[in-house]
Enzyme design. Structure first.
Site, PDB file in Angstrom:
ATOM      1  N   GLY A  60      52.097 -22.681   4.720  1.00 30.88           N
ATOM      2  CA  GLY A  60      51.384 -22.407   5.964  1.00 30.88           C
ATOM      3  C   GLY A  60      52.207 -21.582   6.932  1.00 30.88           C
ATOM      4  O   GLY A  60      52.317 -21.931   8.105  1.00 30.88           O
ATOM      5  N   THR A  94      51.928 -18.202   7.874  1.00 36.91           N
ATOM      6  CA  THR A  94      51.420 -16.908   8.322  1.00 36.91           C
ATOM      7  C   THR A  94      51.308 -16.799   9.833  1.00 36.91           C
ATOM      8  O   THR A  94      51.085 -15.702  10.354  1.00 36.91           O
ATOM      9  CB  THR A  94      50.035 -16.620   7.710  1.00 36.91           C
ATOM     10  OG1 THR A  94      49.125 -17.664   8.069  1.00 36.91           O
ATOM     11  CG2 THR A  94      50.134 -16.504   6.192  1.00 36.91           C
ATOM     12  N   GLY A 140      52.316 -18.989  13.907  1.00 36.15           N
ATOM     13  CA  GLY A 140      52.855 -20.112  14.654  1.00 36.15           C
ATOM     14  C   GLY A 140      54.232 -20.556  14.219  1.00 36.15           C
ATOM     15  O   GLY A 140      55.115 -19.752  13.900  1.00 36.15           O
ATOM     16  N   TYR A 145      44.807 -36.926  13.511  1.00 36.36           N
ATOM     17  CA  TYR A 145      45.992 -36.074  13.438  1.00 36.36           C
ATOM     18  C   TYR A 145      47.259 -36.911  13.553  1.00 36.36           C
ATOM     19  O   TYR A 145      48.180 -36.785  12.740  1.00 36.36           O
ATOM     20  CB  TYR A 145      45.934 -35.035  14.553  1.00 36.36           C
ATOM     21  CG  TYR A 145      47.180 -34.199  14.702  1.00 36.36           C
ATOM     22  CD1 TYR A 145      47.463 -33.184  13.782  1.00 36.36           C
ATOM     23  CD2 TYR A 145      48.067 -34.396  15.748  1.00 36.36           C
ATOM     24  CE1 TYR A 145      48.601 -32.404  13.909  1.00 36.36           C
ATOM     25  CE2 TYR A 145      49.211 -33.628  15.890  1.00 36.36           C
ATOM     26  CZ  TYR A 145      49.473 -32.626  14.965  1.00 36.36           C
ATOM     27  OH  TYR A 145      50.600 -31.871  15.097  1.00 36.36           O
TER      28      TYR A 145
END
Length: 264
Positions: free
Chosen positions: A14, A16, A18, A154
């Site tokens: 993950g 790509t 931030g 979350y």
């Protein structure tokens, strides 16, 4: 202290945008051959171009794979058979009231945020054991310890990551492999900045200014009085991936700007 990861291969899931992209950039800047991962060729190519703009000599490999499903993990392993450093940073978040969260959503959050790290670690840890050196880092969150009532699903997954990282550290005792978790707080990633901006569509302040104001209002214990940058979070991950961090394992390290009111 000079961190030199030359000769190491790092996989960052993950990555790509931030925090994930910032971690990939930091590892590449330190000399690691770094795997940039995303679900589309366009996003991976764009991330690589952005990292290379800041780190011209970066050794980057792009792998298009959805590592939240077994098939995507197999694709990643096929493209990168061995890794010295694994950063499990892929993840999702969204606010939703507890009574509105469906079973499917609970399962989706657990699958993306937790099972991805389980599957990736299962693939790459044996090779690290065999070489007698390795680093695994889980990108958790301060929400693992201060469960946000508006995002319980979350928070639950981030707490699960702490259990997983500690358990894998215990399993890796004496192997030369360390396993740790990093707990960011409010961070100015694209996703968080866009989320806050959408809360007040008429606000004329910049998205960054809105995020900093959000932090001061809704995360009042945060001591920086601003959001952290993705690079500030990435710095801790790069350190944990280094030889210098060889005595740090089984730990959950915060980079939350002091959001959690605790002395340890």
């Amino acid at each position: 202290m000079k961190i030199d990861l030359t000769g190491k291969t790092a996989v960052v899931t993950g990555s790509t945008q931030g925090i994930g992209r910032a971690i990939a950039a930091g590892l590449a800047e330190s000399g690691a051959r770094t795997v940039v991962n995303g679900r589309t060729r366009e996003s991976v190519d764009a991330a690589i171009a952005r990292i290379r703009a800041d780190v011209p000599d970066a050794d980057l490999v792009g792998v298009v794979a959805d590592v939240t499903v077994p098939e995507g993990v197999a694709t990643m392993r096929g493209a990168v058979p061995e890794a010295d450093i694994l950063v499990n940073s892929v993840g999702i978040f969204e606010p939703e009231d507890f009574f509105d969260i469906t079973d499917d959503t609970w399962y989706r959050f657990f699958t993306v945020n937790v099972m991805s790290g389980i599957r990736m670690s299962r693939e790459y840890l044996p090779g690290m054991y065999g070489r007698g050196w390795g680093r695994v880092v889980f990108l958790s969150s301060e929400s693992a310890l201060q469960i946000p009532p508006e995002m319980m699903h979350y928070g639950m997954t981030k707490t699960a990551q702490l259990a997983l990282s500690r358990g894998l550290a215990e399993r890796s005792a004496g192997t030369g492999v360390t396993v740790n978790a990093v707990l960011p707080g409010p961070t100015a990633s694209e996703g968080v900045t866009d989320f806050v901006a959408k809360l007040n569509p008429g606000d004329e302040r910049s998205p960054e200014e809105q995020l900093d104001a959000f932090v001061r209002e809704h995360r009042s214990t945060q001591l920086l009085r601003r959001a952290a940058t993705p690079a500030e979070v990435a710095n801790l991950v790069v350190y944990l991936a280094s030889e210098q961090a060889s005595a740090t394992t089984g730990s959950a390290l915060s980079v939350d700007g002091g959001t959690r009111r605790a002395i340890f």
